[in-house]
Design a protein around this motif. Structure first.
Motif, PDB file in Angstrom:
ATOM      1  N   LYS A  92     -23.202 -20.045 -24.960  1.00  0.00           N
ATOM      2  CA  LYS A  92     -21.987 -20.662 -24.442  1.00  0.00           C
ATOM      3  C   LYS A  92     -21.922 -22.152 -24.737  1.00  0.00           C
ATOM      4  O   LYS A  92     -20.845 -22.702 -24.972  1.00  0.00           O
ATOM      5  N   GLU A  93     -23.083 -22.823 -24.721  1.00  0.00           N
ATOM      6  CA  GLU A  93     -23.089 -24.258 -25.011  1.00  0.00           C
ATOM      7  C   GLU A  93     -22.641 -24.524 -26.446  1.00  0.00           C
ATOM      8  O   GLU A  93     -21.877 -25.451 -26.710  1.00  0.00           O
ATOM      9  N   LYS A  95     -20.736 -22.552 -28.268  1.00  0.00           N
ATOM     10  CA  LYS A  95     -19.314 -22.211 -28.373  1.00  0.00           C
ATOM     11  C   LYS A  95     -18.442 -23.317 -27.788  1.00  0.00           C
ATOM     12  O   LYS A  95     -17.386 -23.643 -28.329  1.00  0.00           O
ATOM     13  N   ARG A  96     -18.895 -23.915 -26.688  1.00  0.00           N
ATOM     14  CA  ARG A  96     -18.113 -24.961 -26.025  1.00  0.00           C
ATOM     15  C   ARG A  96     -17.951 -26.187 -26.919  1.00  0.00           C
ATOM     16  O   ARG A  96     -16.891 -26.790 -26.985  1.00  0.00           O
ATOM     17  N   ASN A 129     -11.471 -19.608 -28.150  1.00  0.00           N
ATOM     18  CA  ASN A 129     -12.075 -20.719 -27.411  1.00  0.00           C
ATOM     19  C   ASN A 129     -11.398 -21.053 -26.085  1.00  0.00           C
ATOM     20  O   ASN A 129     -11.996 -21.746 -25.263  1.00  0.00           O
TER      21      ASN A 129
END
Length: 343
Positions: A92-93, A95-96, A129
């Motif tokens: 997730k990091e 992707k963020r 996103n």
């Protein structure tokens, strides 16, 4: 003074190559990026130039995680002031933060899926996103299409219906839809006609002013680089051999390889003669690089020191860095022509 948005620190990339003479032997690592380090300031355009095979595209792909670097760091400074190593992020990091760093590819024909409409191509990163409803997605896609010079009626069509310049506008819209802070442009105009190149370069400049975007612009066309860049990094055989502001680099280069590249810049006046510097010999093989300075087999200024000791990238002038033992002593020629205005 602008604050840094990215710090690349001792970035290395190795590819494993199997010898043709020993098919069953263990693959040998070949270093294609060697200790690449530079600081990228927010809102600037840093161009990366060099001949084919020097590692420009590999560097761009390693920065955006299109391929994994073998070692090193890519420190990304977020808007909130946090500094993170982009290469170590997972899940997730990753992707963020990935929405903040986008890429525009060289070939507008192969980088767009022929089975997706223009709307689907542009909206895909947005849907992946962000959690938005259908009307919000449609509104944002229409807005970014207008910003990049695409007619709203084009959104229902497919890529085969467009020219190269229009396809690259679609690719730019796709990169912009997540509102990134950094865009890596990998030979973004090299596949286009000259007149279309000027339109795309002007579009990129306008978008940079509107959205405060930072560019890494990878190119082999020095005339374009001279028009769009704030600073330029010159690469040779996987290393940065010179890094300077565009005025310093084109006016007074400090590395013999840069001087040779400058001599290849075409003159706008056909009656004006220019002395070309012809590099004798072949480009060194990355699998078996020469000792000392990797450029010395083709350098007219080489000495025994060049053949034995590898020079380090060091400060040799006002914000100008060069990897040459004699950077301060050599009086090298820059590009004779002034940068032409892009219409």
């Amino acid at each position: 003074m602008s604050k840094p948005i990215l710090d690349v620190i001792k970035l290395n990339k190795d590819f494993k190559v199997r010898s043709k003479k020993a098919l069953f032997a263990k693959p040998k690592p070949v270093r294609v990026l060697s200790d690449i380090s530079f600081e990228l300031l927010e809102g600037e355009t840093l161009s990366i130039v060099g001949e084919s095979g020097c590692g420009k595209t590999t560097l761009g792909r390693c920065i955006v995680r299109g391929m994994n670097a073998s070692s090193g760091e890519v420190i990304y400074h977020t808007e909130g002031g946090e500094s993170v190593d982009f290469l170590k992020l997972k899940g997730k990091e990753s992707k963020r933060l990935r929405r903040d760093v986008q890429m525009i590819f060289q070939d507008p024909y192969s980088s767009l899926s022929p089975r997706m409409s223009v709307f689907d191509i542009i909206s895909e990163p947005l849907i992946a996103n962000f959690k938005l409803n259908k009307s919000e997605v449609e509104e944002k896609v229409a807005a970014i299409a207008e910003k990049t010079g695409l007619n709203i009626s084009y959104l229902k069509r497919y890529p085969h219906a467009f020219s190269g310049g229009q396809r690259q506008r679609i690719a730019i819209a796709r990169a912009l839809i997540t509102q990134p802070r950094l865009i890596v442009c990998d030979e973004a105009v090299s596949a286009l006609d000259v007149s279309i190149q000027a339109q795309i370069i002007n579009l990129l400049k306008d978008l940079q002013e509107q959205f405060q975007i930072t560019y890494i612009f990878i190119s082999h066309d020095l005339s374009i680089v001279q028009n769009i860049s704030d600073r330029v990094a010159v690469m040779h055989l996987g290393k940065i051999v010179e890094l300077a502001t565009v005025d310093s680099l084109f006016g007074q280069p400090k590395h013999p390889y840069t001087e040779a590249l400058m001599s290849a810049v075409p003159q706008p006046d056909p009656d004006q003669k220019k002395d070309r510097i012809i590099l004798v010999g072949e480009v060194p093989n990355p699998a078996n690089p020469p000792s000392g300075c990797h450029f010395h087999p083709r350098c007219a200024y080489k000495t025994d020191k060049c053949m034995q000791e590898a020079p380090q990238l060091r400060l040799v002038g006002d914000n100008q860095y060069a990897a040459c033992h004699y950077a301060e002593q050599l009086n090298l020629r820059g590009a004779a022509n002034e940068p032409a205005a892009v219409e």
